[in-house]
Design a protein around this motif. Structure first.
Motif, mmCIF file in Angstrom:
data_model
loop_
_atom_site.group_PDB
_atom_site.id
_atom_site.type_symbol
_atom_site.label_atom_id
_atom_site.label_comp_id
_atom_site.label_asym_id
_atom_site.label_seq_id
_atom_site.Cartn_x
_atom_site.Cartn_y
_atom_site.Cartn_z
ATOM 1 N N UNK A 226 111.797 -124.425 54.964
ATOM 2 C CA UNK A 226 112.538 -124.533 53.532
ATOM 3 C C UNK A 226 113.498 -126.093 53.017
ATOM 4 N N UNK B 250 115.245 -126.816 40.618
ATOM 5 C CA UNK B 250 116.627 -126.385 40.375
ATOM 6 C C UNK B 250 116.084 -125.190 42.040
ATOM 7 N N UNK B 251 115.181 -124.486 41.498
ATOM 8 C CA UNK B 251 114.749 -123.285 43.091
ATOM 9 C C UNK B 251 114.856 -124.419 44.075
ATOM 10 N N UNK C 95 117.061 -126.767 44.606
ATOM 11 C CA UNK C 95 118.419 -126.554 44.708
ATOM 12 C C UNK C 95 119.194 -125.447 45.605
ATOM 13 N N UNK C 96 118.987 -124.579 44.789
ATOM 14 C CA UNK C 96 118.798 -123.195 45.036
ATOM 15 C C UNK C 96 118.692 -123.167 46.988
ATOM 16 N N UNK C 97 117.477 -123.264 46.724
ATOM 17 C CA UNK C 97 117.486 -123.200 48.639
ATOM 18 C C UNK C 97 116.781 -124.145 49.252
ATOM 19 N N UNK D 260 128.812 -115.252 52.411
ATOM 20 C CA UNK D 260 129.083 -117.796 51.919
ATOM 21 C C UNK D 260 130.225 -117.171 51.804
ATOM 22 N N UNK E 132 129.512 -120.308 47.521
ATOM 23 C CA UNK E 132 129.104 -119.313 46.814
ATOM 24 C C UNK E 132 129.361 -120.261 45.424
ATOM 25 N N UNK F 170 126.228 -120.170 42.222
ATOM 26 C CA UNK F 170 126.738 -119.813 41.466
ATOM 27 C C UNK F 170 126.013 -121.095 40.559
ATOM 28 N N UNK F 171 126.042 -121.689 41.148
ATOM 29 C CA UNK F 171 126.125 -122.952 40.288
ATOM 30 C C UNK F 171 124.159 -122.637 39.384
ATOM 31 N N UNK G 239 122.419 -121.700 40.359
ATOM 32 C CA UNK G 239 121.902 -119.737 39.527
ATOM 33 C C UNK G 239 121.638 -119.419 38.103
ATOM 34 N N UNK G 240 122.926 -120.459 37.735
ATOM 35 C CA UNK G 240 122.526 -120.832 36.828
ATOM 36 C C UNK G 240 121.974 -121.237 36.075
ATOM 37 N N UNK G 241 121.506 -122.739 37.348
ATOM 38 C CA UNK G 241 121.483 -123.552 36.440
ATOM 39 C C UNK G 241 119.188 -123.335 36.230
ATOM 40 N N UNK G 242 118.873 -122.274 37.657
ATOM 41 C CA UNK G 242 117.702 -122.089 37.378
ATOM 42 C C UNK G 242 117.628 -120.505 36.201
ATOM 43 N N UNK G 243 118.905 -120.048 35.710
ATOM 44 C CA UNK G 243 118.163 -119.436 35.022
ATOM 45 C C UNK G 243 118.659 -120.119 33.962
ATOM 46 N N UNK H 71 115.728 -116.343 48.179
ATOM 47 C CA UNK H 71 115.400 -118.125 47.553
ATOM 48 C C UNK H 71 114.432 -118.620 48.088
ATOM 49 N N UNK I 283 112.056 -119.405 45.084
ATOM 50 C CA UNK I 283 111.745 -121.130 45.281
ATOM 51 C C UNK I 283 109.770 -121.048 45.584
ATOM 52 N N UNK J 160 114.870 -113.577 40.336
ATOM 53 C CA UNK J 160 116.137 -114.240 39.699
ATOM 54 C C UNK J 160 117.152 -112.978 40.221
ATOM 55 N N UNK K 30 126.349 -112.249 41.478
ATOM 56 C CA UNK K 30 127.109 -112.988 40.388
ATOM 57 C C UNK K 30 126.107 -112.093 39.671
ATOM 58 N N UNK L 43 124.293 -113.584 36.260
ATOM 59 C CA UNK L 43 123.548 -114.933 35.942
ATOM 60 C C UNK L 43 124.296 -115.397 34.817
ATOM 61 N N UNK M 31 127.244 -116.859 34.635
ATOM 62 C CA UNK M 31 126.518 -118.490 35.369
ATOM 63 C C UNK M 31 126.207 -119.577 34.375
ATOM 64 N N UNK M 32 124.467 -118.542 33.166
ATOM 65 C CA UNK M 32 124.067 -119.678 33.191
ATOM 66 C C UNK M 32 124.868 -120.588 31.868
ATOM 67 N N UNK N 227 127.303 -122.751 33.333
ATOM 68 C CA UNK N 227 126.523 -124.701 33.520
ATOM 69 C C UNK N 227 126.107 -124.406 32.530
#
Lengths: 118, 118, 118, 118
Positions: B32, C37-38, C40-42, C56, C61, C65-66, C68-72, D31, D35, D75, D84, D86, D89-90, D93
């Motif tokens: 990871x 971004x995935x 960073x989540x990892x 968490x 958390x 959540x932030x 997950x927002x970026x990935x979305x 996660x 990824x 996701x 969460x 999504x 969250x999006x 962000x």
């Protein structure tokens, strides 16, 4: 770069040159390939418990070894194209981490700070 | 493993042991961390053109070098924990790719097959 | 695309257009940003045990959540640029997985096959 | 969560439950899977020029669509397990990015700051 890594870098240069693939090996593309291979390595571990990951069965270990080979090849190739010495870069980062993470303060704790962080 | 890589592996072992971080360094977690660092490296290149990625300015190159150091450290650490020789694994993979991608047939073509594929 | 996803896609189009960033948003670059971004989540999960990842603490958390927002955002943007309907693509993949992984045969087993695989 | 995303989340819950795979679907593991799938998506673009990535041939687009489906599934599943939303969250962000990146100041520049950054 160390003799063994330099030997791999030279072998890769010839492999790429003989196929006229230099045009594809920009740092941008190689960083993508490295990350993609790291993702394949990751996928080998995703459903394993931490304990299972420490006792891989023989077919899984063979696949993991092949993925480690791929990651190593792209890492060496990317560093070669950029003119970066990987061994020096790794020692420099470890020097920095040794200063940043006092052994007493961070003993047994990945909460306060991740080990070997970026 | 090469002398230089072995020296880094030994230095990492001591770094981890002195902080009691072996408990975090399962192969799963290290895979990871390696993938996360490869993602940070990737992010340095994401908005650059291929040509720009071949001519990094000095601050970007310094950050890229640091990320390459991180990737190298986690790769060496993961291989060490798994007992895999990275140099041997890389040569084995390159042998396989040399057989698989005939220089004439794949000359100048990343369409027919990706260079250095998994 | 669903109303909510379409609304996000439209908001992103305007965000990008008003900054003249369309030039950076090629599918190649957006795939890199999504993968970064995935990563960073990892990284938020890398030193946690599986059990810890299910409980968490509040700051973690919030960071997750932030991310997950970026990935979305990048996933929606990439799909929009490519003209792909994410909801249809996801249902199509789940249809395929439902055919491929017989519930009886794969019950409780991630060894025989990874859940929701590629 | 939007109706369409909620419908996918519910379908995934049933898919996972009927195979007794909840045990594998910790946030940590999901996660990793997310990824890994983002890495497979990335690999589709790694040897393409930016322009080529904007004009995918039909077989490549079909593979990219399937990978986008995989990323979307993981996701949604990860967000569902974490509770969460999504879409919220999006939007949160994007609100933050709209404040952070003044349209005039960042016009046409990915150098000063990456678009939609973390």
């Amino acid at each position: 770069m160390t003799t063994d890594l330099e030997e791999l870098a030279v072998r890769l240069r010839e492999f790429v040159r003989s196929r006229d693939w230099e045009q594809f090996h920009t740092p941008k593309n190689l960083a993508m390939a490295l990350s993609g291979e790291a993702g394949e390595l990751l996928a080998e571990f995703q459903w394993l418990t931490p304990a299972e990951s420490q006792n891989l069965d023989s077919p899984t270990l063979a696949r993991v070894r092949a993925e480690l080979g791929d990651v190593t090849l792209y890492l060496i190739r990317l560093a070669d194209v950029l003119g970066v010495d990987l061994v020096e870069a790794a020692h420099a980062k470890l020097d920095e981490n040794a200063r940043r993470y006092d052994p007493e303060r961070y003993r047994g704790s990945a909460r306060k700070a991740p080990p070997l962080p970026s």
